[in-house]
Write an enzyme that holds these catalytic residues in place. Sequence first.
Site, PDB file in Angstrom:
ATOM      1  N   ARG A 221     -44.456  13.285 -36.807  1.00  0.00           N
ATOM      2  CA  ARG A 221     -44.824  13.663 -38.120  1.00  0.00           C
ATOM      3  C   ARG A 221     -46.214  13.374 -38.326  1.00  0.00           C
ATOM      4  O   ARG A 221     -46.659  12.044 -37.725  1.00  0.00           O
ATOM      5  CB  ARG A 221     -44.014  13.226 -39.197  1.00  0.00           C
ATOM      6  CG  ARG A 221     -42.688  14.117 -39.267  1.00  0.00           C
ATOM      7  CD  ARG A 221     -42.926  15.453 -39.807  1.00  0.00           C
ATOM      8  NE  ARG A 221     -41.435  16.116 -39.798  1.00  0.00           N
ATOM      9  CZ  ARG A 221     -41.020  16.959 -38.957  1.00  0.00           C
ATOM     10  NH1 ARG A 221     -41.699  17.186 -38.016  1.00  0.00           N
ATOM     11  NH2 ARG A 221     -39.841  17.410 -39.415  1.00  0.00           N
ATOM     12  N   HIS A 269     -48.750  22.301 -34.901  1.00  0.00           N
ATOM     13  CA  HIS A 269     -47.326  22.115 -34.989  1.00  0.00           C
ATOM     14  C   HIS A 269     -46.574  23.242 -34.448  1.00  0.00           C
ATOM     15  O   HIS A 269     -45.801  23.843 -35.000  1.00  0.00           O
ATOM     16  CB  HIS A 269     -46.803  22.104 -36.705  1.00  0.00           C
ATOM     17  CG  HIS A 269     -45.657  21.093 -36.825  1.00  0.00           C
ATOM     18  ND1 HIS A 269     -45.548  20.105 -38.127  1.00  0.00           N
ATOM     19  CD2 HIS A 269     -44.443  21.051 -36.331  1.00  0.00           C
ATOM     20  CE1 HIS A 269     -44.471  19.860 -38.144  1.00  0.00           C
ATOM     21  NE2 HIS A 269     -43.592  20.254 -36.963  1.00  0.00           N
TER      22      HIS A 269
HETATM   23  N1  LIG Z   1     -43.622  18.605 -33.959  1.00  0.00           N
HETATM   24  C1  LIG Z   1     -42.593  19.378 -33.737  1.00  0.00           C
HETATM   25  O1  LIG Z   1     -42.706  20.567 -33.620  1.00  0.00           O
HETATM   26  C2  LIG Z   1     -41.203  18.637 -34.081  1.00  0.00           C
HETATM   27  C3  LIG Z   1     -40.179  19.356 -33.598  1.00  0.00           C
HETATM   28  C4  LIG Z   1     -38.846  18.906 -33.811  1.00  0.00           C
HETATM   29  C5  LIG Z   1     -38.666  17.461 -34.226  1.00  0.00           C
HETATM   30  N2  LIG Z   1     -40.002  16.697 -34.579  1.00  0.00           N
HETATM   31  C6  LIG Z   1     -39.824  15.336 -34.708  1.00  0.00           C
HETATM   32  O2  LIG Z   1     -39.247  14.622 -33.928  1.00  0.00           O
HETATM   33  C7  LIG Z   1     -38.326  13.886 -34.535  1.00  0.00           C
HETATM   34  C8  LIG Z   1     -37.219  13.004 -33.484  1.00  0.00           C
HETATM   35  O3  LIG Z   1     -36.234  14.129 -33.310  1.00  0.00           O
HETATM   36  P1  LIG Z   1     -34.928  13.735 -32.632  1.00  0.00           P
HETATM   37  O4  LIG Z   1     -34.063  14.907 -32.803  1.00  0.00           O
HETATM   38  O5  LIG Z   1     -35.072  13.229 -31.354  1.00  0.00           O
HETATM   39  O6  LIG Z   1     -34.344  12.695 -33.481  1.00  0.00           O
HETATM   40  P2  LIG Z   1     -33.136  11.731 -33.317  1.00  0.00           P
HETATM   41  O7  LIG Z   1     -32.210  12.123 -32.094  1.00  0.00           O
HETATM   42  O8  LIG Z   1     -32.558  11.374 -34.544  1.00  0.00           O
HETATM   43  O9  LIG Z   1     -33.792  10.390 -32.590  1.00  0.00           O
HETATM   44  C9  LIG Z   1     -34.802   9.424 -33.343  1.00  0.00           C
HETATM   45  C10 LIG Z   1     -35.045   8.324 -32.422  1.00  0.00           C
HETATM   46  O10 LIG Z   1     -35.917   7.453 -33.039  1.00  0.00           O
HETATM   47  C11 LIG Z   1     -35.356   6.255 -33.252  1.00  0.00           C
HETATM   48  N3  LIG Z   1     -35.800   5.595 -34.203  1.00  0.00           N
HETATM   49  C12 LIG Z   1     -35.713   5.916 -35.715  1.00  0.00           C
HETATM   50  N4  LIG Z   1     -36.007   4.982 -36.741  1.00  0.00           N
HETATM   51  C13 LIG Z   1     -36.503   3.920 -35.866  1.00  0.00           C
HETATM   52  C14 LIG Z   1     -37.260   2.535 -36.060  1.00  0.00           C
HETATM   53  N5  LIG Z   1     -37.117   2.321 -37.490  1.00  0.00           N
HETATM   54  N6  LIG Z   1     -37.168   1.862 -35.257  1.00  0.00           N
HETATM   55  C15 LIG Z   1     -37.143   2.107 -33.838  1.00  0.00           C
HETATM   56  N7  LIG Z   1     -36.377   3.396 -33.640  1.00  0.00           N
HETATM   57  C16 LIG Z   1     -36.560   4.137 -34.711  1.00  0.00           C
HETATM   58  C17 LIG Z   1     -33.888   6.237 -33.321  1.00  0.00           C
HETATM   59  O11 LIG Z   1     -33.252   5.060 -32.765  1.00  0.00           O
HETATM   60  P3  LIG Z   1     -31.659   5.110 -32.673  1.00  0.00           P
HETATM   61  O12 LIG Z   1     -31.444   5.874 -31.240  1.00  0.00           O
HETATM   62  O13 LIG Z   1     -31.401   3.652 -32.295  1.00  0.00           O
HETATM   63  O14 LIG Z   1     -30.901   5.511 -33.699  1.00  0.00           O
HETATM   64  C18 LIG Z   1     -33.956   7.512 -32.130  1.00  0.00           C
HETATM   65  O15 LIG Z   1     -33.932   6.785 -30.841  1.00  0.00           O
HETATM   66  C19 LIG Z   1     -38.005  14.572 -35.616  1.00  0.00           C
HETATM   67  O16 LIG Z   1     -37.260  13.369 -36.761  1.00  0.00           O
HETATM   68  C20 LIG Z   1     -39.157  15.136 -36.201  1.00  0.00           C
HETATM   69  O17 LIG Z   1     -39.911  14.372 -37.037  1.00  0.00           O
HETATM   70  C21 LIG Z   1     -41.093  17.243 -34.232  1.00  0.00           C
END
Ligand SMILES: NC(=O)c1ccc[n+]([C@@H]2O[C@H](COP(=O)([O-])OP(=O)(O)OC[C@H]3O[C@@H](n4cnc5c(N)ncnc54)[C@H](OP(=O)(O)O)[C@@H]3O)[C@@H](O)[C@H]2O)c1
Length: 306
Positions: A221, A269
């Site tokens: 983000r 994006h």
């Molecule tokens: N640019 C784009 O087109 C696009 C597309 C899709 C998604 N995204 C972004 O990618 C992000 C991640 O997606 P995802 O599906 O992989 O999410 P996810 O499965 O929820 O994974 C999030 C990861 O971040 C870690 N995390 C969260 N808060 C943290 C903190 N305070 N300190 C350290 N680690 C932290 C989590 O730790 P734990 O494993 O310990 O919970 C987990 O490993 C989305 O939220 C979105 O913003 C962008």
Amino acid sequence: MKLTFCCANTPPEPWLEGLRAALPEAELSVWESGAPPADYAIVWSPPQVMVDQQPGLQAMFAIGAGVDKLLGLRLPPGLKLVRLDDAGMAVQMAEYVCHAVIRHFRDFDAYAAAQRDACWAQREPRRREQFSVGLLGLGVLGSRVAQALRAFEFPLLGWSRSPKALDGVQCHHGADGLNDFLAGSQVLVNLLPLTTETEKLLNRDTLGRLRPGGYLVNVARGAHLVEADLLALLESGQLAGATLDVFRTEPLPPEHPFWHHPRITVTPHVSARTLRDESIAQIARKIRALQRGESIAGVVDPVRGY
Ligand SMILES: NC(=O)c1ccc[n+]([C@@H]2O[C@H](COP(=O)([O-])OP(=O)(O)OC[C@H]3O[C@@H](n4cnc5c(N)ncnc54)[C@H](OP(=O)(O)O)[C@@H]3O)[C@@H](O)[C@H]2O)c1
């Protein structure tokens, strides 16, 4: 079962058509103010009034993986907010990040510039063992990206909230683990959700702690990054460059300095798009599971913020 569709900037008809095929027993509607009650909603940036007027909703399915914008809504306590998990996004993210990392590792931008001058100039290869890639976030997307990068034998580090064990990744976690993680990373790939804890995490201090020649890939983000800090670190030579897919203001305004910066690559994006068919199939599967009283993946914890 009644389902309402309330997604900003998304033409509803192709979604409704897919949902009709996937859930033929469901009664489908496009939400409008005063619409009759529904059991489930499929949403993107819905207005607060939609939530307020639908007290019978059991779950709201977001058609994205990051739900930071939805967490600004006041949701009743029992209402589940469900995000997409993968649904075809993880492999796209792996493509995007591998492309950005390899483009930098192999100096492809420099070769493209040399070709424009008809200049045959071989460059010194970088040393793979020194080209460490750190992944902020080891969730659905981060772990798939790690799996893809492993094939190229870069040293990999990862950072998450809770402890993790991933093959070939030196894993760190929590605030205590951040310093060692950053100090060991040369390329930093951001795949964190946007929460109060992670907003502005990419700043002068954290980016300044990367190994010399640091490079940033931000695909999570825009609000994770303090944009002026990135520009200052590029200016001072502390960072070598950045590939950015997300921005504080989207669309990125035409006058924004990122557009024409020689060491910043901008994409609009697109690193991992929502794929309609895959998303509909996942949402339909989850609705059926909820109907059977089963638990489902991807339910957002409003306290954690992801
Ligand atoms: N640019 C784009 O087109 C696009 C597309 C899709 C998604 N995204 C972004 O990618 C992000 C991640 O997606 P995802 O599906 O992989 O999410 P996810 O499965 O929820 O994974 C999030 C990861 O971040 C870690 N995390 C969260 N808060 C943290 C903190 N305070 N300190 C350290 N680690 C932290 C989590 O730790 P734990 O494993 O310990 O919970 C987990 O490993 C989305 O939220 C979105 O913003 C962008």
